[in-house]
Design a protein around this motif. Structure first.
Motif, PDB file in Angstrom:
ATOM      1  N   LEU C 243      11.007  10.540  -5.571  1.00  0.00           N
ATOM      2  CA  LEU C 243      10.758  10.174  -4.172  1.00  0.00           C
ATOM      3  C   LEU C 243       9.639   9.137  -4.170  1.00  0.00           C
ATOM      4  CD1 LEU C 243      11.054  10.759  -1.070  1.00  0.00           C
ATOM      5  CD2 LEU C 243       9.328  12.540  -1.377  1.00  0.00           C
ATOM      6  N   PHE C 244       9.846   8.042  -3.430  1.00  0.00           N
ATOM      7  CA  PHE C 244       8.829   6.985  -3.340  1.00  0.00           C
ATOM      8  C   PHE C 244       8.483   6.750  -1.881  1.00  0.00           C
ATOM      9  CE2 PHE C 244      11.354   6.153  -7.133  1.00  0.00           C
ATOM     10  CZ  PHE C 244      10.381   5.991  -8.110  1.00  0.00           C
ATOM     11  N   ASN C 245       7.217   6.493  -1.624  1.00  0.00           N
ATOM     12  CA  ASN C 245       6.857   6.130  -0.253  1.00  0.00           C
ATOM     13  C   ASN C 245       7.239   4.659  -0.042  1.00  0.00           C
ATOM     14  OD1 ASN C 245       4.846   4.723  -1.541  1.00  0.00           O
ATOM     15  ND2 ASN C 245       3.198   5.437  -0.194  1.00  0.00           N
ATOM     16  N   PRO C 246       7.227   4.192   1.207  1.00  0.00           N
ATOM     17  CA  PRO C 246       7.764   2.850   1.477  1.00  0.00           C
ATOM     18  C   PRO C 246       7.121   1.745   0.630  1.00  0.00           C
ATOM     19  CG  PRO C 246       7.522   4.034   3.519  1.00  0.00           C
ATOM     20  CD  PRO C 246       6.916   4.902   2.461  1.00  0.00           C
ATOM     21  N   SER C 247       5.802   1.788   0.417  1.00  0.00           N
ATOM     22  CA  SER C 247       5.238   0.674  -0.353  1.00  0.00           C
ATOM     23  C   SER C 247       5.685   0.731  -1.812  1.00  0.00           C
ATOM     24  CB  SER C 247       3.709   0.650  -0.231  1.00  0.00           C
ATOM     25  OG  SER C 247       3.191   1.939  -0.143  1.00  0.00           O
ATOM     26  N   ALA C 248       5.807   1.931  -2.340  1.00  0.00           N
ATOM     27  CA  ALA C 248       6.315   2.050  -3.715  1.00  0.00           C
ATOM     28  C   ALA C 248       7.778   1.640  -3.767  1.00  0.00           C
ATOM     29  CB  ALA C 248       6.144   3.482  -4.210  1.00  0.00           C
ATOM     30  N   GLY C 249       8.518   2.066  -2.760  1.00  0.00           N
ATOM     31  CA  GLY C 249       9.936   1.738  -2.692  1.00  0.00           C
ATOM     32  C   GLY C 249      10.143   0.236  -2.591  1.00  0.00           C
TER      33      GLY C 249
END
Lengths: 434, 517, 447
Positions: C243-249
């Motif tokens: 699972l990645f948060n938006p900035s990581a994604g």
């Protein structure tokens, strides 16, 4: 097989039917029996587990322990339900070892006077004699119906009896009217296919005349000519469980003779506990030079009613019974005789009947012969466990094939204020044959 | 060694006792006096022990009568025997703490016990003292499906946990053959395996956290519901410490979804060699089945006698091969396996078509050990491990050993892991046979070690194989283990006499079974 | 020290001792006096005997890829490099086991194994450089730990040299073994504070026949975490579940040239299986994602998929090269609380104005947090760490600071307190390293 050495090792027992040392060694102490043993499950104590009991018996045989009160207690806390035999991958005949050990206890251990008196009266004075059972039943009927029972109960007179007897009094259900004497031969309906003998038993005759009637009906409907020899006696199961083996042997020999004369193809029994005993006459009398062979022949002919019916592809019933039914395995049927499918097949054959599986159906209900009288506390624990499972099924009828279990579960049903009926599977089959 | 002939052996009894039972007790030098002794030789009245312990757990939870104690003198390993002086049944961690503190204060040896199904004598109180029996701490405290964890007390029966999880489609993976009786606490102590460890690992791979009562009565928590705890992996070292580090009072274990599809095959082979090559062939194809179990002819005969499930009595070996996972692709894998079987001259492959048929196939395997009881009144179980590729060679050597000693040695084992269970059949009452059996067992383990294997795959060292430890470990290896033990159990009151070799100054086997090499 | 260096040269030979360019081997700014490169186990043993006798501190080292881990060492005298011990000692494909020296890189090992269609089921970051010894000592793991476990599940034997020179082994060469205590566990993740791992035996696995990955974008944390939960609790057995948060994604999308809506939470699930089963897993997971509210889903295979896996595995490098990462933490918490920790981290990101990248091995409850903005005052970082750690502990887990500037490391407890068992850890350390020469002060509680 008994070797010279095994005799040497039987130090703590006398020479009359000691537990077979080779068969004791068959227990490899793996412990797979533990969780299937009701008393171990309740107490968690190794000495009240199957392998623990065998270990104690072995220790006596080895001369490390002697027969004493503790030993006796552990031996008698066993229900002899034989659930451990089903669990045992080594094929240890636990019941046989336990019963032999109890036989040793009865000869070599002196119980308190009053207990001894009662046990002697019951095991030696009553059960071997059908007429005395009948007389006792009549007396009890009088006691229950005349108002004497309620008087005695109110009076507190019971308090002066030893614990066992007081419990016994309370256990007693109202006795139905006697079936009277069963006919000696009942002809088959239609073509006669088999000639079978029926064990009329002790308690069954007096307390459950309807089951006998149902059994006769079902057998004759299936082309059996049924012989009920007049001079047969109680099978001796309670005596064997109680360690009174010599009396049991006498009773067995009589039954063997009586049924030999009756010349039947099969010997039918509708009580699981008795069936298991009858099938083991061969072991009971294995050291009796005159009867060893006869006993084996006899045992080979014995069939539980459900076992027999399924084997002969019984006539399918047509009458509907729109009831929710659950089946509880009597220990001496499922564990003692490895019969568990047959009664279910019979019940499922009845149109309209809904059979619901009972959780822990293979678990002892706590009846175990006279165990509920001698060990009321443990017995009640097991009954409560059983009732919890029964309640969950929401069944209208609980079917089970042993008089002790029927009584015990009826008591449970009553205690819990339930309306369910407790019946023998053949009673239902007989109804469905209407 | 002088036997203290207290009233443990009534004089009359010992006179006539020619059996092996007596001999063992003598030669193993176990203390037979019923007089309780503390380690320093300080005597304390046993009645006082019972009173003190009863104050902690209640009178009903203490056993001290001889008849009650003698049944605790051995577990599933029956060759060695040592009775406790008292057995207590705690029902809470606090009670365990109080018992341990009492024992620690009075310097009384003590030991934890689950169901007593272990096969290396792990639950034997070698120096007497207190058995802390955990069967009444048998609650499943929490089932946390969200995290796929369960928290249990140590006395929970392995199978009962899986049964409790079953309705939701989960199970607890390690499945030792004794799973119907053995407890999770015992499994943790011994790092138990089972047939399905090939694919899913053993107990240690499924335990995440523990609550432990240390031998001085301190309670510690190690690990937890998270996967990577801080610091040294104490959970990892506690699992498999054979009850010599601490008493587990709570365990956090992983639970898994039951595989949606299972395919169980039974391959029947004319020879053990063919079956062994099949095992290698399956692995070589890159297939790791859920389980891969083998039984040889003698076992087949015993199992067939016990269960009548239809194994041909003349088969050289049967393989139970179980695939589990997804429905998709399973047929193809099964076909490949059948192909490998055929390449190795399989006589017949049976595929279970229903859960019932699967249960029947497994019934034979799970009950195999005990079914051997039908072949012989007593047997001696080995637990050697070898690299899978050496299977045919080692099995041949075992056959030679069997011939050499004139003892039958059936084999039932986790072929996929190379974990052998040769069962040496002998008659306990025949002194010569006993010696031969022990000798044969020793030789078999030696063979396992020689091919790069180990002396135990899942049963543990206990009191059974402690003197074989030097075969696979150097004095330094053992020293490292001793150092860890010294941290947990400095006074050596908890389960003394286990794991480490005990005979200094004479050959390792000298002590073992009393034979002077 | 000069005498000691002479003795070290006697042990390993002149060419294998480095006293120049030692700066390259510094640990948290502390420069060692020498680097020694033993070529045999007896050499390692002699070095540690000497070090123990002389009381000089030893920093065991592989490729140094994770040298940022741990507290600031109290002393840095000698770096013990294991890179010369880089041989595969025994490899028997049919047994699915391998015995290797500790200095070999995972990449080299994997390429040998791959020739026989097998692999060591570990996928830690820095895969091309990290050595076996380093991976074990730091208990380094990667996304695929969900299916295959971590080092503790794969090591079957280990050889260690202790201070004083004692060489011991635990376990053995066979896949199932309970002889003696499970010493392997003790050294894995011990950061070389009990002994120097010189050899390890592993169990191996056949290479999966098919690898597929599902990539799904979600408009919110709640929708994404619902999908994660459904996959986690289902009968699927993914190789990884990330699972990645938006900035990581967004960063991953950019690297992978995948187009999904801005500001999406990303869920990635891998399936290693026979082809039919892999296909079935990603398809079913895709359905779960859509039902949970995914706006975009993508199923990847082949070269792109491999690249994606690489990027996920090497996310540390991605994060630290694409942002000015100042602080990285690893939280280990119960899996179901991953969503909560994401929320907490998000709040802190806003409150303290520190942009954060979040990556979770969601099925394992492992969350990596990368905060950037170096100009943030140390006091703020200290607060952030305290708050994060309290949250992680409250959720039932822990939080370890991995990468941090030295001045920050000086101010904080890198590891957090291990609780009631610390006394035992101290005891074990004292047994094996009584003079505290191995990585002094770098491990939990200053061990």
């Amino acid at each position: 097989m008994e070797t010279a050495e095994s005799k040497v090792l039987n130090l703590g027992f006398d020479n009359i039917d000691p537990p077979n040392y080779d068969r004791i060694l068959g227990c490899i102490h793996c412990g797979l029996c533990l969780q299937k043993c009701p008393t171990y499950r309740e107490l968690g104590v190794e000495a009240d587990s199957p392998r623990g009991r065998i270990y104690l018996i072995k220790s006596v045989a080895d001369g490390i322990l002697s027969i004493n009160e503790k030993f006796v207690d552990h031996m008698y806390l066993c229900l002899d339900c034989r659930a451990c035999e089903t669990a045992c991958p080594s094929g240890v005949h636990f019941g046989e070892i336990m019963e032999a050990a109890r036989g040793q206890i009865e000869r070599n251990w002196k119980r308190p006077f009053l207990t001894r008196l009662i046990r002697d009266t019951v095991f030696k004075g009553i059960f071997p004699y059908p007429k005395r059972i009948k007389l006792l039943a009549s007396l009890l009927r009088f006691y229950q119906r005349s108002g004497l029972q309620s008087f005695v109960r109110r009076s507190g007179l019971l308090k002066i009896l030893p614990g066992d007897l007081e419990q016994m009094e309370q256990m007693l259900p109202p006795l139905p009217a006697s079936a009277g004497n069963l006919p000696e031969v009942v002809p088959a309906k239609g073509e006669k296919k088999y000639r079978v003998g029926l064990i009329s038993g002790c308690v069954m005759n007096e307390m459950f005349p309807f089951i006998h009637q149902a059994t006769l009906k079902v057998l004759t409907e299936n082309g059996c000519e049924v012989v009920i020899p007049k001079y047969q006696n109680c099978c001796g199961a309670l005596n064997i469980h109680g360690g009174v083996r010599e009396v049991a042997k006498k009773m067995a020999r009589n039954n063997i003779d009586v049924f030999e004369r009756a010349r039947v193809d099969f010997i039918i029994i509708n009580a699981a506990g008795c069936g298991s005993t009858l099938k083991e006459y061969g072991i009971l009398l294995e050291h009796d030079p005159n009867y060893a062979e006869k006993a084996k022949t006899f045992s080979r002919k014995v069939r539980d009613i459900s076992e027999f019916l399924v084997k002969i592809s019984f006539k399918k019933p047509t009458q509907e019974i729109r009831k929710r039914v659950t089946y509880d395995d009597p220990c001496h049927l499922i564990h003692g005789q490895k019969i568990s499918k047959q009664p279910r097949i019979i019940l499922e054959s009845i149109p309209g009947l809904e059979l619901v599986e009972l959780k822990e159906a293979d678990w002892c209900c706590g009846s175990a012969g006279i165990y509920n009288i001698t060990h009321p506390e443990m017995s009640m624990k097991l009954l409560e466990r059983k009732m919890a499972c029964i309640k969950a099924t929401q069944a209208d009828i609980i079917a089970t094939g042993n008089p002790g279990c029927i009584l015990q579960i009826r008591m449970g049903v009553q205690k819990h204020g339930m309306s369910a009926e407790v019946l023998h599977p053949v009673e239902l089959l007989a109804q469905a044959y209407e | 060694m002088i036997v203290e002939e207290g009233d443990y052996f009534p004089k009359k009894a010992t006179e006539g006792l020619t059996g092996i039972h007596f001999k063992y007790i003598v030669v193993k030098g176990l203390r037979l006096s019923r007089e309780p002794k503390t380690k320093q030789g300080v005597f304390m009245d046993k009645k006082k022990w019972v009173t003190e312990l009863a104050k902690i757990v209640g009178v009903g939870n203490v056993l001290s009568a001889r008849e009650d104690l003698i049944v605790y003198e051995c577990d599933g390993h029956t060759i060695d025997k040592a009775p406790p002086d008292v057995v207590v049944f705690p029902t809470s961690t606090q009670q365990v703490v109080d018992i341990v503190k009492f024992a620690h204060r009075e310097k009384i040896p003590f030991i934890g016990r689950g169901a007593g199904t272990g096969l290396s004598g792990g639950a034997l109180p070698l120096q007497g003292g207190i058995i802390i029996e955990f069967c009444k701490m048998n609650r499943i405290l929490e089932i946390d499906y969200e995290n796929k964890r369960a928290v249990v007390e140590p006395g929970v029966v392995n199978l009962h946990l899986s049964e409790a999880l079953s309705e939701q489609g989960y199970y607890y993976v390690p499945d030792p053959s004794s799973q119907a009786s053995c407890t999770i606490g015992g499994n943790i102590a011994e790092n138990s395996g089972g047939p399905h460890t090939l694919k899913y690992g053993v107990t240690t791979n499924h335990v995440l956290g523990l609550e432990v009562v240390l031998p001085d009565g301190e309670v510690i928590q190690v690990g937890g519901k998270m996967e990577d705890p801080l610091g040294y992996d104490l959970t990892g070292i506690l699992v498999g410490s054979e009850g010599t580090f601490g008493l587990v009072t709570k365990a956090m274990v992983r639970i898994m979804r039951k595989p949606e599809a299972v395919k169980t095959l039974l391959g029947i082979f004319d020879t053990v060699d063919d079956a062994s090559s099949t095992v290698s062939g399956i692995i070589a194809r890159g297939i790791i089945p859920g389980a891969l179990e083998m039984m040889d002819n003698l076992v087949i005969q015993a199992v067939e006698a016990a269960t009548q499930i239809g194994y041909p009595l003349d088969a050289g070996a049967v393989l139970i091969i179980e695939l589990d996972g997804f429905k998709e692709g399973m047929e193809e894998l099964a076909d490949q396996i059948i192909q490998v079987c055929k390449e190795n001259r399989v006589r017949e492959v049976r595929v279970a078509r229903s859960e019932e048929e699967r249960a029947i196939i497994w019934k034979g395997r799970k009950g195999a050990f005990s079914a051997i009881g039908r072949l012989s009144p007593t047997y001696y179980t080995q637990d050697g491990v070898i690299p899978r590729t050496r299977l045919p060679e080692v099995l041949r050597k075992i056959a030679e050993i069997s011939q050499k000693y004139g003892l039958r040695i059936p084999n039932v084992f986790h072929a996929g892991d190379g974990n052998l269970h040769p069962l040496i059949l002998f008659d306990l009452r025949d002194k010569k046979q006993v010696e031969k059996a022990l000798e044969a067992g020793r030789e078999i383990l030696k063979v396992c070690v020689d091919v790069g294997g180990s002396i135990t795959g899942e049963h543990g060292i206990g009191i059974e194989k402690n003197n074989y430890m030097p075969w696979i470990f150097t004095p330094e290896d053992l020293e490292a283990m001793r150092r860890v033990k010294a941290v947990f159990n400095p006074d050596n009151l908890l389960n003394p006499g286990k794991v480490f070799p005990t005979s200094k100054g004479c050959s390792a086997e000298a002590k073992f079974y009393g034979k002077v090499a | 020290m000069d005498n000691i260096i002479k003795e070290l040269i006697n042990i390993v030979g002149e060419p294998h001792l480095l006293t120049s360019e030692v700066d390259l081997y510094k640990v948290e700014g502390r420069v060692p006096k020498a680097i020694v490169f033993p070529g045999t186990i007896p050499e390692v043993s002699e070095i540690l005997a000497l070090a123990d006798k002389e009381g000089i501190s030893v920093i065991p080292r592989g490729s140094g890829t994770k040298v940022y881990l741990g507290g600031i060492p109290k002393r840095v005298d000698l770096v013990l490099s294991l890179t010369r011990l880089n041989q595969i000692l025994e490899y028997e494909p049919a047994d699915l086991t391998v015995m290797t020296q500790a200095g070999i890189t995972l990449a080299d090992l994997q390429s040998t194994l791959a020739q026989r269609g097998q692999f060591l089921a570990l996928d830690p970051p820095f895969a091309s450089k990290a050595t076996i010894g380093g991976i074990l000592s730091t208990n380094s793991s990667g996304p695929c730990r969900l299916l295959y476990g971590t080092a503790r599940d794969l090591v079957i034997g280990i050889k260690v040299v202790h201070p004083g020179g004692m060489v011991t082994k635990g376990g053995g060469k066979v896949v199932k073994n309970v002889a003696g205590y499970d010493m392997n566990k003790l050294y894995i993740g011990a950061l070389g504070t009990l002994g120097v791992i010189v050899e390890a035996n592993f169990k191996l696995r056949p290479l999966p026949r098919m690898e597929k990955t599902l990539w799904a974008a979600f408009p919110s944390l709640s929708t994404a975490f619902e999908a994660v939960t459904r996959i986690f609790k289902s009968e699927l057995s993914p190789a990884f579940l990330e699972l990645f948060n938006p900035s990581a994604g967004t960063l991953l999308n950019r690297v992978m040239k995948i187009q999904t809506p801005e500001n999406s939470f990303i869920v990635a699930m891998g399936a290693d299986e026979v082809p039919e089963a892999a296909e079935r897993q990603v398809t079913q997971a895709e359905r779960f994602c859509k039902e949970s509210g995914a706006t975009d889903t993508l199923i990847l295979a082949g070269e792109v998929e491999r690249k994606l896996r690489r990027s996920i595995r090497e996310f540390f490098t991605l994060a630290t090269t694409h942002t000015r990462t100042t602080l990285s933490c690893k939280a280990s918490i119960p899996p179901k609380t991953v969503g909560e920790l994401f929320q907490i981290a998000d709040k802190m990101e806003k409150r303290y104005e520190v942009p954060g990248l979040l990556q979770a091995h969601a099925g394992n409850g492992i969350v990596y947090i990368y905060f950037s903005r170096p100009e943030t005052p140390v006091e703020t970082w200290v607060k952030i760490i305290e708050e994060l750690r309290t949250s992680a502990v409250n959720l039932g887990g822990n939080l370890v600071v991995e990468l941090a500037p030295i001045d920050l490391k000086e101010r904080i407890d890198i590891w957090g307190h291990p609780g009631s068992s610390f006394r035992l850890m101290q005891g074990i350390k004292a047994q094996f390293d009584p003079h505290n020469i191995l990585n002094p002060g770098r491990f939990v509680g200053g061990l």
